[in-house]
Design a protein around this motif. Structure first.
Motif, short mmCIF file in Angstrom:
data_model
loop_
_atom_site.label_atom_id
_atom_site.label_comp_id
_atom_site.label_asym_id
_atom_site.label_seq_id
_atom_site.Cartn_x
_atom_site.Cartn_y
_atom_site.Cartn_z
N LEU A 38 10.74 -9.38 0.11
CA LEU A 38 9.76 -10.09 0.93
C LEU A 38 10.37 -10.52 2.26
O LEU A 38 11.60 -10.57 2.41
CB LEU A 38 9.24 -11.30 0.16
N PRO A 44 3.78 -8.94 -1.17
CA PRO A 44 3.73 -9.51 -2.52
C PRO A 44 2.56 -8.91 -3.31
O PRO A 44 1.51 -9.53 -3.50
CB PRO A 44 3.53 -11.00 -2.26
N VAL A 77 6.29 -6.90 -6.05
CA VAL A 77 6.72 -6.69 -4.66
C VAL A 77 6.78 -5.19 -4.41
O VAL A 77 7.34 -4.44 -5.20
CB VAL A 77 8.12 -7.29 -4.39
#
Length: 131
Positions: free
Chosen positions: A29, A84, A100
Motif C-alpha cells: 500500500l 486495498p 492488496v
C-alpha cells in the motif's frame, strides 16, 4: 519502428516481464512500499544506474541518467503503490498478499521506466538526461 530500438525492446522484454511479475506478487500500500523500493533500487543498480542518495521520501527511488552530451531532460515516473482490494485472478504471479493488489494500469507503468532507463544506460545513449 527503428530496428536498433526494436532490437533493444526484444532483448530486454523478458527483464521487464520478470520485474512486473515479481512486483505484482508482492504489492504494498501507499507509503509502505519498502520491498518495492528495495527491488527498484537493486534493479537500477544491476543496470549500472546509481540512485540519488538525497531522495527525501521513505519509499520510492530517483536516479538521473546523464547523456553523453548536454541536452533536454526527460522525466520518467511510475506509481508503485497497490490498492486495498482482493485480487481475483488465477495468474501464476497473482498477489501473495491478501486484500492488496496491483491493478493492470499500475503494472504497466512500473516496468516501462526501467526498460527506458536500461536502454538509456547503454553506450550509444543520446544527449541529455533522464530522471
Amino acid at each position: 519502428m527503428n530496428q536498433p530500438i526494436q532490437d533493444l525492446l526484444d532483448r530486454y522484454k523478458g527483464d521487464a516481464i520478470s520485474l512486473r511479475r515479481k512486483l505484482h506478487q508482492s504489492p504494498e500500500l501507499s507509503m509502505q512500499e519498502t520491498n518495492t523500493t528495495r527491488v527498484i533500487r537493486e534493479t537500477l543498480e544491476q543496470y549500472g544506474i546509481r540512485c540519488m542518495e538525497d531522495y527525501s521520501l521513505p519509499t520510492g527511488a530517483a536516479a538521473i541518467l546523464e547523456g553523453k552530451e548536454p541536452g533536454k531532460t526527460l522525466l520518467l515516473r511510475a506509481d508503485i503503490d497497490a490498492l486495498p482490494m482482493e485480487e481475483k485472478s488465477a495468474l501464476p504471479f497473482a498477489s501473495q498478499h491478501s486484500g492488496v493488489c496491483h491493478t493492470a494500469a499500475d503494472m504497466i507503468s512500473i516496468p516501462l521506466p526501467f526498460s527506458c532507463a536500461h536502454a538509456s544506460s547503454l553506450p550509444w545513449s543520446s544527449p541529455g538526461a533522464a530522471e
